[in-house]
Design a protein around this motif. Structure first.
Motif, PDB file in Angstrom:
ATOM      1  N   LEU A   6      43.190  44.160  44.309  1.00 53.96           N
ATOM      2  CA  LEU A   6      43.104  45.456  43.648  1.00 53.96           C
ATOM      3  C   LEU A   6      43.060  45.306  42.143  1.00 53.96           C
ATOM      4  CD1 LEU A   6      45.214  45.905  46.288  1.00 53.96           C
ATOM      5  CD2 LEU A   6      45.032  48.240  45.455  1.00 53.96           C
ATOM      6  N   THR A   7      42.362  46.256  41.508  1.00 55.21           N
ATOM      7  CA  THR A   7      42.398  46.372  40.057  1.00 55.21           C
ATOM      8  C   THR A   7      42.429  47.852  39.707  1.00 55.21           C
ATOM      9  OG1 THR A   7      41.375  45.624  37.972  1.00 55.21           O
ATOM     10  CG2 THR A   7      39.884  46.390  39.693  1.00 55.21           C
ATOM     11  N   PRO A   8      43.197  48.243  38.696  1.00 53.81           N
ATOM     12  CA  PRO A   8      43.261  49.665  38.331  1.00 53.81           C
ATOM     13  C   PRO A   8      42.008  50.096  37.581  1.00 53.81           C
ATOM     14  CG  PRO A   8      44.670  48.370  36.896  1.00 53.81           C
ATOM     15  CD  PRO A   8      44.143  47.419  37.928  1.00 53.81           C
ATOM     16  N   MET A   9      41.614  51.352  37.778  1.00 55.15           N
ATOM     17  CA  MET A   9      40.450  51.869  37.077  1.00 55.15           C
ATOM     18  C   MET A   9      40.671  51.929  35.575  1.00 55.15           C
ATOM     19  SD  MET A   9      37.466  52.388  38.118  1.00 55.15           S
ATOM     20  CE  MET A   9      36.947  53.382  36.719  1.00 55.15           C
ATOM     21  N   THR A  10      41.927  52.032  35.133  1.00 57.56           N
ATOM     22  CA  THR A  10      42.171  52.060  33.693  1.00 57.56           C
ATOM     23  C   THR A  10      41.663  50.782  33.032  1.00 57.56           C
ATOM     24  OG1 THR A  10      44.423  51.288  34.167  1.00 57.56           O
ATOM     25  CG2 THR A  10      44.128  53.638  33.727  1.00 57.56           C
ATOM     26  N   VAL A  20      37.541  36.898  42.550  1.00 54.74           N
ATOM     27  CA  VAL A  20      36.748  37.388  43.681  1.00 54.74           C
ATOM     28  C   VAL A  20      35.280  37.133  43.373  1.00 54.74           C
ATOM     29  CG1 VAL A  20      36.120  39.385  45.078  1.00 54.74           C
ATOM     30  CG2 VAL A  20      38.454  39.159  44.206  1.00 54.74           C
ATOM     31  N   ASP A  21      34.731  36.078  43.967  1.00 52.39           N
ATOM     32  CA  ASP A  21      33.319  35.748  43.745  1.00 52.39           C
ATOM     33  C   ASP A  21      32.463  36.054  44.968  1.00 52.39           C
ATOM     34  OD1 ASP A  21      34.152  33.728  45.424  1.00 52.39           O
ATOM     35  OD2 ASP A  21      34.104  32.181  43.863  1.00 52.39           O
ATOM     36  N   GLU A  22      33.055  36.685  45.957  1.00 52.77           N
ATOM     37  CA  GLU A  22      32.340  37.142  47.147  1.00 52.77           C
ATOM     38  C   GLU A  22      33.251  38.145  47.848  1.00 52.77           C
ATOM     39  OE1 GLU A  22      29.976  35.214  51.000  1.00 52.77           O
ATOM     40  OE2 GLU A  22      31.289  33.987  49.739  1.00 52.77           O
ATOM     41  N   ALA A  23      32.697  39.252  48.292  1.00 47.38           N
ATOM     42  CA  ALA A  23      33.511  40.297  48.913  1.00 47.38           C
ATOM     43  C   ALA A  23      32.824  40.816  50.163  1.00 47.38           C
ATOM     44  CB  ALA A  23      33.766  41.439  47.935  1.00 47.38           C
ATOM     45  N   VAL A  24      33.622  41.223  51.131  1.00 47.46           N
ATOM     46  CA  VAL A  24      33.059  41.742  52.377  1.00 47.46           C
ATOM     47  C   VAL A  24      33.012  43.264  52.399  1.00 47.46           C
ATOM     48  CG1 VAL A  24      33.650  39.738  53.766  1.00 47.46           C
ATOM     49  CG2 VAL A  24      35.336  41.565  53.480  1.00 47.46           C
ATOM     50  N   THR A  25      33.844  43.920  51.558  1.00 50.73           N
ATOM     51  CA  THR A  25      33.835  45.374  51.520  1.00 50.73           C
ATOM     52  C   THR A  25      34.545  45.848  50.262  1.00 50.73           C
ATOM     53  OG1 THR A  25      34.291  47.383  52.834  1.00 50.73           O
ATOM     54  CG2 THR A  25      36.017  45.713  52.756  1.00 50.73           C
ATOM     55  N   MET A  26      34.359  47.135  49.935  1.00 52.76           N
ATOM     56  CA  MET A  26      35.017  47.735  48.767  1.00 52.76           C
ATOM     57  C   MET A  26      35.549  49.114  49.132  1.00 52.76           C
ATOM     58  SD  MET A  26      33.416  48.805  45.010  1.00 52.76           S
ATOM     59  CE  MET A  26      32.421  50.173  45.652  1.00 52.76           C
ATOM     60  N   SER A  65      45.577  43.504  39.787  1.00 52.44           N
ATOM     61  CA  SER A  65      46.913  44.067  39.627  1.00 52.44           C
ATOM     62  C   SER A  65      47.800  43.772  40.825  1.00 52.44           C
ATOM     63  CB  SER A  65      46.828  45.581  39.430  1.00 52.44           C
ATOM     64  OG  SER A  65      46.079  46.173  40.479  1.00 52.44           O
ATOM     65  N   ASP A  66      47.185  43.572  41.981  1.00 53.28           N
ATOM     66  CA  ASP A  66      47.958  43.353  43.198  1.00 53.28           C
ATOM     67  C   ASP A  66      47.022  42.835  44.274  1.00 53.28           C
ATOM     68  OD1 ASP A  66      50.170  43.271  44.841  1.00 53.28           O
ATOM     69  OD2 ASP A  66      50.839  45.281  44.276  1.00 53.28           O
ATOM     70  N   ALA A  67      47.607  42.402  45.396  1.00 57.12           N
ATOM     71  CA  ALA A  67      46.797  41.916  46.506  1.00 57.12           C
ATOM     72  C   ALA A  67      47.562  42.077  47.813  1.00 57.12           C
ATOM     73  CB  ALA A  67      46.419  40.448  46.309  1.00 57.12           C
ATOM     74  N   LEU A  68      46.794  42.229  48.881  1.00 63.99           N
ATOM     75  CA  LEU A  68      47.333  42.177  50.239  1.00 63.99           C
ATOM     76  C   LEU A  68      46.868  40.860  50.841  1.00 63.99           C
ATOM     77  CD1 LEU A  68      46.616  45.754  51.633  1.00 63.99           C
ATOM     78  CD2 LEU A  68      48.856  44.790  51.087  1.00 63.99           C
ATOM     79  N   ALA A  89      41.660  53.325  41.554  1.00 63.09           N
ATOM     80  CA  ALA A  89      41.727  51.893  41.832  1.00 63.09           C
ATOM     81  C   ALA A  89      40.454  51.434  42.511  1.00 63.09           C
ATOM     82  CB  ALA A  89      42.926  51.575  42.722  1.00 63.09           C
ATOM     83  N   ILE A  90      40.180  50.142  42.374  1.00 62.83           N
ATOM     84  CA  ILE A  90      39.120  49.480  43.123  1.00 62.83           C
ATOM     85  C   ILE A  90      39.771  48.374  43.937  1.00 62.83           C
ATOM     86  CG2 ILE A  90      37.028  48.073  42.976  1.00 62.83           C
ATOM     87  CD1 ILE A  90      36.344  49.493  40.416  1.00 62.83           C
ATOM     88  N   ALA A  91      39.444  48.322  45.220  1.00 65.10           N
ATOM     89  CA  ALA A  91      39.983  47.301  46.113  1.00 65.10           C
ATOM     90  C   ALA A  91      38.828  46.562  46.768  1.00 65.10           C
ATOM     91  CB  ALA A  91      40.874  47.944  47.174  1.00 65.10           C
ATOM     92  N   LEU A  92      38.849  45.251  46.694  1.00 67.14           N
ATOM     93  CA  LEU A  92      37.797  44.424  47.285  1.00 67.14           C
ATOM     94  C   LEU A  92      38.379  43.598  48.424  1.00 67.14           C
ATOM     95  CD1 LEU A  92      35.859  43.080  44.159  1.00 67.14           C
ATOM     96  CD2 LEU A  92      35.459  45.158  45.488  1.00 67.14           C
ATOM     97  N   GLY A  93      37.722  43.674  49.583  1.00 63.78           N
ATOM     98  CA  GLY A  93      38.107  42.853  50.712  1.00 63.78           C
ATOM     99  C   GLY A  93      37.499  41.469  50.594  1.00 63.78           C
ATOM    100  N   VAL A  94      38.333  40.448  50.717  1.00 58.99           N
ATOM    101  CA  VAL A  94      37.899  39.051  50.616  1.00 58.99           C
ATOM    102  C   VAL A  94      37.997  38.423  52.002  1.00 58.99           C
ATOM    103  CG1 VAL A  94      38.346  36.822  49.535  1.00 58.99           C
ATOM    104  CG2 VAL A  94      38.726  38.941  48.243  1.00 58.99           C
ATOM    105  N   GLY A  95      36.947  37.718  52.414  1.00 56.69           N
ATOM    106  CA  GLY A  95      36.921  37.099  53.729  1.00 56.69           C
ATOM    107  C   GLY A  95      37.366  35.647  53.692  1.00 56.69           C
TER     108      GLY A  95
END
Length: 374
Positions: free
Chosen positions: A331-335, A296-302, A40-43, A317-323
């Motif tokens: 980010l992706t919404p829980m809905t 996201v096929d690899e993540a450093v944190t959630m 849904s979004d990204a930083l 929401a779920i947010a995954l940190g990508v290195g």
């Protein structure tokens, strides 16, 4: 001697003993094919890969909540609605991030904790309900040895949280005392450490809404601890290569007994969900390419939340940190997860809690032997 019984464990011992322990067989878990969910979004363009992600809920306006991201360059908070920066703690090697609250409801005072990796000290920062600014609190935890993970939380009806620190073969608990009734401007009081035995490979933890402590091992074994902190057999198991954060996502029952636990596999970026009542695997998701946001096929944190964060994130929401060379957070919404995996959609969780009802004069005295908790 002072009573060193962990107040958080005391709070959840009775409720947990009524819950199913869900002991599982030792057979290797079957891999679960992940289903795709849209970002849904990204930083983008972070100064360094995220080491921790946590969510703070606003006392009145859901979409004015914060996503707080820690990394080796410091800590930055972002407005949920538009991703704009709100506050920053620069120049600190911050590893991990967790948020809880002192008090209840709109008046609850948020507190952020992260590990300053340069000196192995846990720092606490208050989050102002009006400005949403971050301010360092006096009082800290100097920790000896390597930290494998940590979490901060409390049981429903407990006013003050506790910090749980994971190390090889053990969990150390620090009870926290509210700085002052008026706010977060006084020194934070940290209780004496309480040590519990644990498996050597524990990797992450989360405090559930009823106070039960969920702990994940590197190989994907999930434990839910009762008041005696007996790890025993895993409550649930996931086929992962390198387990990351575990989180409570949503509550589907008034007593907090329902809901789902989410576990990240850092090696694949896949998040697996378990039923919190019986440990059943509910499915798994992967954040897929959406517009300019890559798969996201690899993540450093959630970081994950089941609270109402407004708009797309009304169920969390779920947010995954990508290195890599271009660190970011997706980010992706829980809905979307709920719809994809056909999960029951209950009421959003309420991290701030609710103000307890007035005392009706009825006194119930429950005595628990502190030795059972050591």
């Amino acid at each position: 001697m002072p009573d060193r019984t962990p107040k958080l464990l005391v709070a959840f011992v009775l409720s947990f003993l009524l819950a199913a322990c869900g002991e599982k067989a030792a057979d290797a878990p079957e891999p679960v094919e992940p289903q795709g969910v849209s970002a849904s979004d990204a930083l983008p363009d972070l100064a360094a890969p995220a080491s921790g992600i946590a969510f703070w809920t606003h006392p009145n306006v859901a979409f004015n909540g914060l996503m707080i991201v820690a990394n080796a360059e410091g800590v930055v908070s972002y407005n949920i609605e538009d991703g704009n920066e709100v506050s920053r703690i620069p120049g600190v090697n911050a590893q991990g991030a967790a948020i809880s609250y002192f008090g209840y409801g709109p008046e609850a005072a948020g507190v952020l904790v992260f590990l300053n990796a340069d000196n192995n000290v846990f720092e606490f920062h208050g989050i102002d309900n009006l400005s949403r600014g971050l301010s360092k609190l006096e009082g800290e935890v100097a920790f000896r040895g390597a930290v494998r993970g940590f979490c901060l939380g409390r049981a429903r009806g407990v006013e003050e949280p506790a910090l749980f620190v994971l190390k090889k073969g053990g969990v150390t608990i620090f009870n926290l005392t509210r700085p002052s009734a008026e706010g977060m401007n006084a020194a934070l009081t940290v209780g004496e450490p309480i040590n519990l035995d644990a498996p050597n490979d524990i990797a992450s933890c989360a405090v559930e809404e009823d106070g039960v402590l969920a702990v994940a091992s590197e190989k994907g074994d999930v434990y839910r601890l009762d008041g005696g902190a007996d790890f025993g057999a895993p409550f649930a198991r996931a086929a992962v290569e390198n387990a990351g954060e575990i989180a409570l996502i949503a509550s589907t029952a008034e007593d907090g007994a329902g809901g789902a636990l989410a576990l990240l596999d850092k090696a694949s970026g896949v998040v697996t969900f378990f039923d919190r009542a019986d440990g059943r695997t509910l499915g798994a998701v992967r954040i897929e390419e959406t517009g300019d946001i890559k798969t996201v096929d690899e993540a450093v944190t959630m970081g994950a939340s089941g609270a109402n964060l407004g708009a797309l994130y009304r169920s969390g929401a779920i947010a995954l940190g990508v290195g890599g060379d271009a660190p970011s957070v997706a980010l992706t919404p829980m809905t979307g997860v709920i719809n994809t995996l056909d999960l029951p959609e209950g009421a959003p969780s309420a991290p701030r809690g609710e103000t307890p009802a007035e005392d009706d004069g009825l006194l119930i005295d429950v005595t628990i032997d502190p030795k059972a908790l050591q």
